[in-house]
Design a protein around this motif. Sequence first.
Motif, PDB file in Angstrom:
ATOM      1  N   THR A   1       0.048 -14.462  -6.366  1.00 46.50           N
ATOM      2  CA  THR A   1       0.597 -13.038  -6.513  1.00 46.50           C
ATOM      3  C   THR A   1       0.376 -12.039  -5.310  1.00 46.50           C
ATOM      4  N   THR A   2      -1.016 -12.268  -5.233  1.00 41.13           N
ATOM      5  CA  THR A   2      -1.747 -11.313  -4.236  1.00 41.13           C
ATOM      6  C   THR A   2      -1.159 -11.217  -2.984  1.00 41.13           C
ATOM      7  N   PRO A   3      -0.583 -12.193  -2.265  1.00 37.71           N
ATOM      8  CA  PRO A   3      -0.004 -11.875  -0.851  1.00 37.71           C
ATOM      9  C   PRO A   3       1.243 -10.821  -0.906  1.00 37.71           C
ATOM     10  N   MET A   4       1.809 -10.892  -1.904  1.00 35.91           N
ATOM     11  CA  MET A   4       3.040  -9.863  -1.892  1.00 35.91           C
ATOM     12  C   MET A   4       2.501  -8.429  -2.352  1.00 35.91           C
ATOM     13  N   ILE A   5       1.607  -8.383  -3.067  1.00 29.50           N
ATOM     14  CA  ILE A   5       0.948  -6.981  -3.210  1.00 29.50           C
ATOM     15  C   ILE A   5       0.327  -6.545  -1.822  1.00 29.50           C
ATOM     16  N   LEU A   6      -0.351  -7.444  -1.152  1.00 31.41           N
ATOM     17  CA  LEU A   6      -1.099  -6.934   0.225  1.00 31.41           C
ATOM     18  C   LEU A   6       0.306  -6.581   1.162  1.00 31.41           C
ATOM     19  N   ASP A   7       1.422  -7.587   1.178  1.00 25.10           N
ATOM     20  CA  ASP A   7       2.346  -7.402   1.986  1.00 25.10           C
ATOM     21  C   ASP A   7       2.967  -5.876   1.816  1.00 25.10           C
ATOM     22  N   GLY A   8       3.169  -5.619   0.522  1.00 23.42           N
ATOM     23  CA  GLY A   8       3.901  -4.388   0.178  1.00 23.42           C
ATOM     24  C   GLY A   8       3.211  -2.984   0.298  1.00 23.42           C
ATOM     25  N   PHE A   9       1.778  -3.128   0.114  1.00 22.62           N
ATOM     26  CA  PHE A   9       0.898  -2.162   0.349  1.00 22.62           C
ATOM     27  C   PHE A   9       0.371  -1.780   1.784  1.00 22.62           C
ATOM     28  N   THR A  10       0.502  -2.754   2.748  1.00 21.46           N
ATOM     29  CA  THR A  10       0.422  -2.602   4.201  1.00 21.46           C
ATOM     30  C   THR A  10       1.481  -1.922   4.640  1.00 21.46           C
ATOM     31  N   GLN A  11       2.502  -2.345   4.073  1.00 21.79           N
ATOM     32  CA  GLN A  11       3.939  -1.784   4.543  1.00 21.79           C
ATOM     33  C   GLN A  11       4.003  -0.336   4.161  1.00 21.79           C
ATOM     34  N   LEU A  12       3.758  -0.256   2.992  1.00 18.66           N
ATOM     35  CA  LEU A  12       3.682   1.040   2.330  1.00 18.66           C
ATOM     36  C   LEU A  12       3.017   2.085   2.926  1.00 18.66           C
ATOM     37  N   LEU A  13       1.724   1.733   3.329  1.00 22.33           N
ATOM     38  CA  LEU A  13       0.702   2.663   4.273  1.00 22.33           C
ATOM     39  C   LEU A  13       0.756   2.831   5.592  1.00 22.33           C
ATOM     40  N   GLY A  14       2.108   2.077   6.156  1.00 25.46           N
ATOM     41  CA  GLY A  14       2.368   2.114   7.551  1.00 25.46           C
ATOM     42  C   GLY A  14       1.652   1.493   8.298  1.00 25.46           C
ATOM     43  N   LEU A  15       0.760   0.571   7.894  1.00 26.89           N
ATOM     44  CA  LEU A  15      -0.146  -0.065   8.673  1.00 26.89           C
ATOM     45  C   LEU A  15       0.642  -1.282   9.595  1.00 26.89           C
ATOM     46  N   ARG A  16       1.699  -1.768   9.219  1.00 28.16           N
ATOM     47  CA  ARG A  16       2.593  -2.898   9.778  1.00 28.16           C
ATOM     48  C   ARG A  16       4.065  -2.972   9.167  1.00 28.16           C
ATOM     49  N   GLU A  17       4.821  -3.691   9.864  1.00 28.89           N
ATOM     50  CA  GLU A  17       6.195  -3.759   9.300  1.00 28.89           C
ATOM     51  C   GLU A  17       6.395  -5.074   8.919  1.00 28.89           C
ATOM     52  N   SER A  18       6.879  -5.285   7.729  1.00 21.59           N
ATOM     53  CA  SER A  18       7.214  -6.834   7.407  1.00 21.59           C
ATOM     54  C   SER A  18       8.757  -7.046   7.530  1.00 21.59           C
ATOM     55  N   ASN A  19       9.063  -8.645   7.845  1.00 25.63           N
ATOM     56  CA  ASN A  19      10.215  -8.560   8.002  1.00 25.63           C
ATOM     57  C   ASN A  19      10.804  -9.444   6.686  1.00 25.63           C
ATOM     58  N   ASN A  20      12.170  -9.722   6.724  1.00 27.69           N
ATOM     59  CA  ASN A  20      12.745 -10.428   5.479  1.00 27.69           C
ATOM     60  C   ASN A  20      12.246 -11.493   5.048  1.00 27.69           C
ATOM     61  N   LEU A  21      11.929 -12.436   5.857  1.00 32.55           N
ATOM     62  CA  LEU A  21      11.616 -13.852   5.560  1.00 32.55           C
ATOM     63  C   LEU A  21      10.109 -13.678   4.947  1.00 32.55           C
ATOM     64  N   LEU A  22       9.138 -12.878   5.744  1.00 35.33           N
ATOM     65  CA  LEU A  22       7.788 -12.812   4.915  1.00 35.33           C
ATOM     66  C   LEU A  22       7.895 -12.137   3.526  1.00 35.33           C
ATOM     67  N   ARG A  23       8.954 -11.167   3.376  1.00 36.03           N
ATOM     68  CA  ARG A  23       9.009 -10.558   2.001  1.00 36.03           C
ATOM     69  C   ARG A  23       9.759 -11.900   0.995  1.00 36.03           C
TER      70      ARG A  23
END
Length: 110
Positions: free
Chosen positions: A60-82
């Motif tokens: 479950t951790t990768p989704m949390i990390l992906d969401g928070f790093t995107q929320l903080l503006g550190l990076r932009e995720s893409n739909n496939l990774l999401r």
Amino acid sequence: MRFWICHRRPDRTFSIRGRYFPVCSRCTGVYIGAFSYFLIAYFTPIKYTLNLVVMAILITTPMILDGFTQLLGLRESNNLLRLLTGLLAGLGLGILTKALKFYILTWWVC
């Protein structure tokens, strides 16, 4: 307009022929992952051990990390990774839900 279940932003939502899914790509992955796990658990006996619960938390951790790093503006995720991180999280949340049910029923019966 604010949605409680999913933000449903068009840029983060899959579409087919111009029609958008009712939830974003991450939520789509979570729903598919959890539903898949519930199907597997229905047809396969599963022992809910501490190792399985720890594994569920870890996947479950990768989704949390992906969401928070995107929320903080550190990076932009893409739909496939999401979608992929959502699938993993859906599996993990399915495991955690069934494990919690198993332990509550075990405690209740004893």
